[in-house]
Design a protein around this motif. Structure first.
Motif, PDB file in Angstrom:
ATOM      1  N   LEU A  27       0.827  -1.207   0.000  1.00 16.12           N
ATOM      2  CA  LEU A  27       0.000   0.000   0.000  1.00 16.12           C
ATOM      3  C   LEU A  27       0.858   1.252   0.000  1.00 16.12           C
ATOM      4  N   GLY A  28       1.911   1.247   0.816  1.00 20.61           N
ATOM      5  CA  GLY A  28       2.778   2.415   0.899  1.00 20.61           C
ATOM      6  C   GLY A  28       3.560   2.683  -0.377  1.00 20.61           C
ATOM      7  N   SER A  29       3.859   1.618  -1.132  1.00 18.59           N
ATOM      8  CA  SER A  29       4.628   1.802  -2.365  1.00 18.59           C
ATOM      9  C   SER A  29       3.846   2.577  -3.423  1.00 18.59           C
ATOM     10  N   SER A  30       2.534   2.691  -3.227  1.00 14.25           N
ATOM     11  CA  SER A  30       1.708   3.414  -4.202  1.00 14.25           C
ATOM     12  C   SER A  30       2.023   4.904  -4.236  1.00 14.25           C
ATOM     13  N   PHE A  31       2.647   5.420  -3.186  1.00 16.85           N
ATOM     14  CA  PHE A  31       3.029   6.827  -3.198  1.00 16.85           C
ATOM     15  C   PHE A  31       4.187   7.073  -4.162  1.00 16.85           C
ATOM     16  N   ALA A  32       4.883   5.996  -4.559  1.00  5.40           N
ATOM     17  CA  ALA A  32       5.930   6.089  -5.577  1.00  5.40           C
ATOM     18  C   ALA A  32       5.410   5.569  -6.908  1.00  5.40           C
ATOM     19  N   LEU A  33       4.948   4.310  -6.910  1.00  7.81           N
ATOM     20  CA  LEU A  33       4.384   3.684  -8.111  1.00  7.81           C
ATOM     21  C   LEU A  33       2.960   3.227  -7.801  1.00  7.81           C
ATOM     22  N   PRO A  34       1.960   3.991  -8.187  1.00  5.92           N
ATOM     23  CA  PRO A  34       0.581   3.643  -7.857  1.00  5.92           C
ATOM     24  C   PRO A  34       0.210   2.227  -8.310  1.00  5.92           C
ATOM     25  N   ALA A  35      -0.351   1.446  -7.395  1.00  9.41           N
ATOM     26  CA  ALA A  35      -0.891   0.094  -7.647  1.00  9.41           C
ATOM     27  C   ALA A  35       0.171  -0.972  -7.870  1.00  9.41           C
ATOM     28  N   ALA A  36       1.423  -0.606  -8.068  1.00 13.76           N
ATOM     29  CA  ALA A  36       2.446  -1.587  -8.446  1.00 13.76           C
ATOM     30  C   ALA A  36       2.699  -2.614  -7.345  1.00 13.76           C
ATOM     31  N   GLY A  37       2.843  -2.151  -6.096  1.00 16.40           N
ATOM     32  CA  GLY A  37       3.113  -3.080  -5.008  1.00 16.40           C
ATOM     33  C   GLY A  37       1.991  -4.087  -4.801  1.00 16.40           C
ATOM     34  N   GLY A  38       0.759  -3.613  -4.898  1.00 12.73           N
ATOM     35  CA  GLY A  38      -0.377  -4.516  -4.751  1.00 12.73           C
ATOM     36  C   GLY A  38      -0.440  -5.547  -5.859  1.00 12.73           C
ATOM     37  N   MET A  39      -0.120  -5.147  -7.078  1.00  7.51           N
ATOM     38  CA  MET A  39      -0.146  -6.090  -8.200  1.00  7.51           C
ATOM     39  C   MET A  39       0.984  -7.106  -8.090  1.00  7.51           C
ATOM     40  N   LEU A  40       2.109  -6.701  -7.521  1.00  5.75           N
ATOM     41  CA  LEU A  40       3.210  -7.640  -7.259  1.00  5.75           C
ATOM     42  C   LEU A  40       2.760  -8.706  -6.264  1.00  5.75           C
ATOM     43  N   LEU A  41       2.091  -8.266  -5.199  1.00  5.94           N
ATOM     44  CA  LEU A  41       1.601  -9.184  -4.179  1.00  5.94           C
ATOM     45  C   LEU A  41       0.570 -10.144  -4.765  1.00  5.94           C
ATOM     46  N   ALA A  42      -0.346  -9.599  -5.553  1.00 11.43           N
ATOM     47  CA  ALA A  42      -1.382 -10.440  -6.173  1.00 11.43           C
ATOM     48  C   ALA A  42      -0.771 -11.434  -7.158  1.00 11.43           C
ATOM     49  N   GLY A  43       0.255 -11.030  -7.878  1.00 12.16           N
ATOM     50  CA  GLY A  43       0.922 -11.941  -8.810  1.00 12.16           C
ATOM     51  C   GLY A  43       1.569 -13.111  -8.097  1.00 12.16           C
ATOM     52  N   ALA A  44       2.165 -12.849  -6.927  1.00 12.90           N
ATOM     53  CA  ALA A  44       2.755 -13.936  -6.144  1.00 12.90           C
ATOM     54  C   ALA A  44       1.674 -14.919  -5.694  1.00 12.90           C
ATOM     55  N   GLY A  45       0.518 -14.389  -5.297  1.00 12.70           N
ATOM     56  CA  GLY A  45      -0.587 -15.256  -4.908  1.00 12.70           C
ATOM     57  C   GLY A  45      -1.070 -16.109  -6.061  1.00 12.70           C
ATOM     58  N   LEU A  46      -1.166 -15.522  -7.248  1.00  7.77           N
ATOM     59  CA  LEU A  46      -1.590 -16.268  -8.432  1.00  7.77           C
ATOM     60  C   LEU A  46      -0.592 -17.372  -8.772  1.00  7.77           C
ATOM     61  N   GLY A  47       0.703 -17.079  -8.634  1.00  4.15           N
ATOM     62  CA  GLY A  47       1.722 -18.084  -8.920  1.00  4.15           C
ATOM     63  C   GLY A  47       1.624 -19.281  -7.993  1.00  4.15           C
ATOM     64  N   LEU A  48       1.348 -19.037  -6.719  1.00  6.32           N
ATOM     65  CA  LEU A  48       1.192 -20.138  -5.764  1.00  6.32           C
ATOM     66  C   LEU A  48      -0.050 -20.966  -6.072  1.00  6.32           C
ATOM     67  N   TRP A  49      -1.126 -20.296  -6.432  1.00  2.00           N
ATOM     68  CA  TRP A  49      -2.356 -21.005  -6.787  1.00  2.00           C
ATOM     69  C   TRP A  49      -2.116 -21.886  -8.015  1.00  2.00           C
ATOM     70  N   ALA A  50      -1.407 -21.356  -9.006  1.00  2.00           N
ATOM     71  CA  ALA A  50      -1.102 -22.133 -10.207  1.00  2.00           C
ATOM     72  C   ALA A  50      -0.204 -23.328  -9.877  1.00  2.00           C
ATOM     73  N   LYS A  51       0.741 -23.162  -8.951  1.00  2.00           N
ATOM     74  CA  LYS A  51       1.605 -24.274  -8.556  1.00  2.00           C
ATOM     75  C   LYS A  51       0.796 -25.355  -7.851  1.00  2.00           C
ATOM     76  N   ALA A  52      -0.167 -24.957  -7.025  1.00  2.00           N
ATOM     77  CA  ALA A  52      -1.027 -25.936  -6.364  1.00  2.00           C
ATOM     78  C   ALA A  52      -1.838 -26.715  -7.396  1.00  2.00           C
TER      79      ALA A  52
END
Length: 199
Positions: free
Chosen positions: A110-135
């Motif tokens: 959330l805090g990273s959005s003050f530098a790059l809006p939405a980027a940190g959240g999308m990074l986190l969501a991408g990691a979640g998607l990768g784990l789901w795909a591995k499962a």
């Protein structure tokens, strides 16, 4: 690996456990972050976030796949005395062991959005998607081999389901316990209907 009385947790459930806890906070952080102009502007932030989302999903999905495949190929049959841990218990133990970094990860995204809006959240969501795909990938292996993969709970807690402390996996039939191949929640057995009394 010995066949004594050991507690076992599903490998796919352990892999799947963090997925939702990364995906939904990531989506929330990305949505909230998109409302902040940031230093780079929303457009650049969203484009950067999209690239980070794809990279994170691929890297998380690909990391240690050879290790998982090797452990699965060398897996032995679990003994009758093995204690199979319920899916809900595995998820609860994982949350208890990792809750200390879930909130900081969300706040950092959330805090990273003050530098790059939405980027940190999308990074986190991408990691979640990768784990789901591995499962899901592990679930495909389980369906193809008609077996469920299990790991000793004490080894998985220390370094994850494919960590250094994991010496091997054990297998059971696909009907064991309450999670389907891939770690998804299994359907609850239907209660038997009482038979009608004969006249």
């Amino acid at each position: 690996m010995g066949r004594g009385a050991v507690a076992l947790a599903r490998v796919a459930v352990l892999v799947r456990a963090p997925a939702g806890w990364l995906w939904w906070p990531g989506v929330l952080a990305a949505g909230a972050g998109a409302l902040v102009p940031g230093l780079t502007g929303r457009r650049i932030g969203v484009y950067a976030g999209a690239a980070l989302f794809v990279v994170a999903a691929y890297v998380v999905f690909a990391v240690r796949r050879k290790r998982y495949a090797h452990l699965a190929k060398a897996a032995s049959r679990a003994g009758k005395s093995a204690i199979l841990q319920d899916r809900a218990v595995t998820l609860r133990v994982w949350r208890r062991a990792h809750r200390w970094w879930l909130l900081p990860a969300f706040l950092a995204a959330l805090g990273s959005s003050f530098a790059l809006p939405a980027a940190g959240g999308m990074l986190l969501a991408g990691a979640g998607l990768g784990l789901w795909a591995k499962a899901l990938w592990l679930g495909r292996w389980e369906r193809d081999h008609d077996a469920l993969l299990w790991v000793r709970t004490e080894a998985a807690v220390r370094g994850g389901p494919a960590g250094r402390d994991v010496r091997g996996y054990l297998t059971t039939g696909v009907a064991a316990k309450d999670a389907r191949p891939g770690g998804a929640k299994g359907a609850r057995p239907k209660a038997a209907r009482p038979k009608a009394a004969k006249a």
